[in-house]
Design an enzyme around this catalytic site. Structure first.
Site, PDB file in Angstrom:
ATOM      1  N   ASP A 200       0.848  -1.201   0.000  1.00  0.00           N
ATOM      2  CA  ASP A 200       0.000   0.000   0.000  1.00  0.00           C
ATOM      3  C   ASP A 200       0.880   1.247   0.000  1.00  0.00           C
ATOM      4  OD1 ASP A 200      -2.294   1.473  -0.088  1.00  0.00           O
ATOM      5  OD2 ASP A 200      -3.069   0.830   1.852  1.00  0.00           O
ATOM      6  N   HIS A 336      -9.822  -2.190  -7.550  1.00  0.00           N
ATOM      7  CA  HIS A 336      -9.769  -1.073  -6.595  1.00  0.00           C
ATOM      8  C   HIS A 336      -8.977   0.126  -7.121  1.00  0.00           C
ATOM      9  CE1 HIS A 336      -9.738   0.983  -2.777  1.00  0.00           C
ATOM     10  NE2 HIS A 336      -8.429   0.865  -2.651  1.00  0.00           N
TER      11      HIS A 336
HETATM   12  C1  HEM Z   1      -4.794   2.270  -3.586  1.00  0.00           C
HETATM   13  C2  HEM Z   1      -5.993  -1.154  -0.368  1.00  0.00           C
HETATM   14  C3  HEM Z   1      -9.581   1.680   1.283  1.00  0.00           C
HETATM   15  C4  HEM Z   1      -8.626   4.898  -2.169  1.00  0.00           C
HETATM   16  C5  HEM Z   1      -4.802   1.099  -2.845  1.00  0.00           C
HETATM   17  C6  HEM Z   1      -3.885  -0.001  -3.017  1.00  0.00           C
HETATM   18  C7  HEM Z   1      -4.224  -0.950  -2.104  1.00  0.00           C
HETATM   19  C8  HEM Z   1      -5.352  -0.463  -1.365  1.00  0.00           C
HETATM   20  C9  HEM Z   1      -3.545  -2.301  -1.886  1.00  0.00           C
HETATM   21  C10 HEM Z   1      -2.763  -0.072  -4.046  1.00  0.00           C
HETATM   22  C11 HEM Z   1      -1.497   0.522  -3.588  1.00  0.00           C
HETATM   23  C12 HEM Z   1      -1.332   1.982  -3.859  1.00  0.00           C
HETATM   24  O1  HEM Z   1      -1.570   2.448  -4.976  1.00  0.00           O
HETATM   25  O2  HEM Z   1      -0.966   2.690  -2.931  1.00  0.00           O
HETATM   26  C13 HEM Z   1      -7.083  -0.675   0.360  1.00  0.00           C
HETATM   27  C14 HEM Z   1      -7.745  -1.410   1.405  1.00  0.00           C
HETATM   28  C15 HEM Z   1      -8.746  -0.606   1.886  1.00  0.00           C
HETATM   29  C16 HEM Z   1      -8.718   0.618   1.118  1.00  0.00           C
HETATM   30  C17 HEM Z   1      -7.369  -2.815   1.865  1.00  0.00           C
HETATM   31  C18 HEM Z   1      -9.742  -0.846   2.986  1.00  0.00           C
HETATM   32  C19 HEM Z   1      -9.489  -1.601   4.038  1.00  0.00           C
HETATM   33  C20 HEM Z   1      -9.662   2.768   0.475  1.00  0.00           C
HETATM   34  C21 HEM Z   1     -10.667   3.811   0.571  1.00  0.00           C
HETATM   35  C22 HEM Z   1     -10.421   4.699  -0.430  1.00  0.00           C
HETATM   36  C23 HEM Z   1      -9.233   4.229  -1.130  1.00  0.00           C
HETATM   37  C24 HEM Z   1     -11.782   3.870   1.609  1.00  0.00           C
HETATM   38  C25 HEM Z   1     -11.162   5.965  -0.792  1.00  0.00           C
HETATM   39  C26 HEM Z   1     -12.474   6.034  -0.823  1.00  0.00           C
HETATM   40  C27 HEM Z   1      -7.484   4.481  -2.806  1.00  0.00           C
HETATM   41  C28 HEM Z   1      -6.792   5.280  -3.806  1.00  0.00           C
HETATM   42  C29 HEM Z   1      -5.692   4.514  -4.215  1.00  0.00           C
HETATM   43  C30 HEM Z   1      -5.735   3.279  -3.446  1.00  0.00           C
HETATM   44  C31 HEM Z   1      -7.180   6.659  -4.311  1.00  0.00           C
HETATM   45  C32 HEM Z   1      -4.642   4.914  -5.254  1.00  0.00           C
HETATM   46  C33 HEM Z   1      -5.117   4.577  -6.639  1.00  0.00           C
HETATM   47  C34 HEM Z   1      -4.101   4.982  -7.657  1.00  0.00           C
HETATM   48  O3  HEM Z   1      -3.709   6.144  -7.681  1.00  0.00           O
HETATM   49  O4  HEM Z   1      -3.692   4.118  -8.432  1.00  0.00           O
HETATM   50  N1  HEM Z   1      -5.696   0.794  -1.843  1.00  0.00           N
HETATM   51  N2  HEM Z   1      -7.698   0.530   0.201  1.00  0.00           N
HETATM   52  N3  HEM Z   1      -8.825   3.056  -0.565  1.00  0.00           N
HETATM   53  N4  HEM Z   1      -6.811   3.302  -2.610  1.00  0.00           N
HETATM   54 FE1  HEM Z   1      -7.295   1.895  -1.265  1.00  0.00          FE
END
Ligand code: HEM
Length: 480
Positions: A200, A336
């Site tokens: 992450d 996601h």
């Molecule tokens: C990216 C996991 C909740 C927004 C990521 C990544 C993972 C991840 C593994 C990819 C790594 C990275 O790009 O940094 C999770 C998990 C969540 C969660 C397990 C809940 C337990 C959320 C929530 C939001 C969110 C609630 C917003 C509503 C984002 C965004 C990215 C991201 C904006 C970057 C996308 C990009 O620029 O490519 N998340 N996330 N995440 N997540 Fe989550």
């Protein structure tokens, strides 16, 4: 220090740089005596870590690391601790501060009133909706101290210092503690990974002027996407001086049911020629997230993990879904990272998504999965993500991403998506439903094939919307 034109000594450290941390406590409070609180806050303001100081902490850590390595020693941890503070709308009301020019409708109603719209489970409807959250978050939260550092003792000691300043435990106390929640980076080689196991913190928007030489990837954004009053803030001209250099913080307390998620991934593993069972499961999981557990983006390496790509900052964020705007062979539409930052899916249609970018600063909480949980395929201990993100508009940032993209089965939309994407399998919610319908695109060879998301593995237990003011605003407006 980067030459950004931004006053890095005025901006709270968690926002732009992030405070270096192995552990972080979110300490939520309710103000009981406003005039006394403001007086206590005056003594507290010097504790607040700014961006400039957080950058210096990072330099110090690097220097020590190099020195230790130079002497052939294992790098030892140097004590580092940082404090930030943010207020909810209810906190400003209690303090008698007119925050109407903060404008943001999500901030002004608070997250509890917004929870039904976010899709959280609960009872009642509209104004009388009560989310199925932990009791702590059903109370009015006025503010939060964020205390991060290298270890529990340094953080706990700092929390004691704060409690002393606010005379907690005496008759002169000016706030009541509601709850404090400790987050910890996961141990060993999982340290930068969230609890499902995926790396992450890879993709955060680069800020023009602040991030020097940003690596190739999504277009850098103006500082005003994150900071109020700066170029790129949609309401720049309407801000009052004390709002400048502040940022909205959306906090969510999210449980993750890890053994259940693992079981879902294993059951639905892809059975493709040449793949072992484990590889089939890893590929299926990677297609839910849009990245492999290593962090490598499936858009760039769709069939095999590539750990070298994952850790190469010049490559690991340099993808745009542009080769596949109208199909999902490389990365599912609902993955996601595609839902939460659709890149070319919208930009190539002429839409700017700059205002929908957020700076994520969360941390994991809870223990590693135990053997008993693995055997029973059932969560027995609470764990998950203390999700935190900064933006100059919650309505365009967190709230928009959750409601209009993650929860919307038709997004990314338009002629170019031949199959209905389905909700975001990680965080998508359908109005309190456990069954979240169908997701397409998990099988690269037959994109129209769907899997049923008839369970949910990320469960909101509370949250609030806050505003993290500048140091000047803390000193001259809020503590005044
Ligand atoms: C990216 C996991 C909740 C927004 C990521 C990544 C993972 C991840 C593994 C990819 C790594 C990275 O790009 O940094 C999770 C998990 C969540 C969660 C397990 C809940 C337990 C959320 C929530 C939001 C969110 C609630 C917003 C509503 C984002 C965004 C990215 C991201 C904006 C970057 C996308 C990009 O620029 O490519 N998340 N996330 N995440 N997540 Fe989550």
């Amino acid at each position: 220090t980067p030459d950004s034109g931004l006053d890095l000594r005025n901006i709270q450290g968690d926002i732009l740089s992030g405070m270096p941390k192995k552990t972080e406590t979110f300490y939520f409070f309710q103000i009981t005596d406003a005039p006394t609180f403001r007086q206590h806050l005056r003594a507290f303001v010097p504790l607040v870590k700014t961006v400039a100081q957080a950058l210096k902490d990072r330099d110090d850590i690097d220097k020590h690391k190099k020195k230790d390595e130079g002497h052939g020693n294992k790098p030892h941890v140097i004590p580092i601790v940082g404090v930030n503070v943010s207020f909810s709308h209810f906190g400003f009301v209690k303090l008698g501060i007119d925050d109407s020019k903060l404008i943001d409708p999500a901030f002004l109603i608070g997250q509890r009133q917004d929870a039904q719209g976010l899709g959280d489970k609960g009872t009642g409807d509209g104004e009388s909706f009560v989310p199925d959250w932990d009791d702590a978050f059903k109370q009015d939260i006025h503010g939060v101290f964020i205390v991060s550092g290298d270890s529990h003792p340094t953080v706990d000691k700092k929390i004691q210092d704060i409690e002393k300043l606010f005379k907690i435990g005496t008759n002169a106390a000016s706030y009541k503690k509601i709850v404090s929640i400790r987050g910890d980076v996961r141990p060993g080689d999982q340290s930068a990974h969230e609890h499902f196991g995926y790396l992450d913190g890879v993709s955060n928007p680069a800020i023009i002027g602040f991030d020097k030489n940003p690596p190739p990837g999504p277009k850098p954004v103006q500082a005003g996407v994150i900071l109020l009053g700066q170029e790129g803030d949609q309401n720049k001209d309407g801000r009052e001086p004390w709002m400048i250099d502040g940022s909205f913080l959306a906090f969510r307390h999210l449980l993750q049911n890890v053994p259940e998620f693992d079981e879902f991934v294993n059951k639905n593993r892809l059975q493709l020629p040449g793949l072992t069972e484990k590889e089939g499961a890893d590929l299926f999981g990677a297609r839910l997230v849009g990245r492999w557990k290593s962090g490598a983006p499936v858009d760039l390496t769709p069939f095999l993990d590539d750990p070298d790509l994952a850790t190469d900052p010049l490559r690991n964020n340099n993808f745009h879904f542009s080769a596949e705007r109208d199909f999902q062979k490389l990365c599912p539409f609902a993955a996601h990272v595609r839902k939460t930052n659709p890149r070319a899916d919208l930009e190539e249609l002429g839409f700017s998504i700059d205002r929908n970018r957020i700076l994520r600063r969360g941390i994991q909480f809870g223990p590693e999965v135990t053997r008993a949980e693995r055997q029973q395929k059932k969560t027995l201990h609470r764990r998950g993500l203390l999700f935190a993100c900064y933006q100059s508009s919650i309505a365009s940032g967190f709230q928009f991403i959750q409601k209009s993209w993650a929860n919307n089965p038709d997004f990314p939309f338009g002629e170019q998506t031949p199959e209905t994407p389905g909700v975001d399998p990680i965080i998508g919610q359908l109005r309190g439903q456990t069954d979240r319908g169908l997701m397409s695109g998990t099988n690269p060879n037959t994109p129209a094939t769907t899997v049923s998301l008839n369970d949910i593995w990320v469960i909101p237990r509370g949250g609030e919307y806050f505003f993290s003011p500048s140091v000047k605003a803390l000193r001259e407006t809020i503590a005044a």
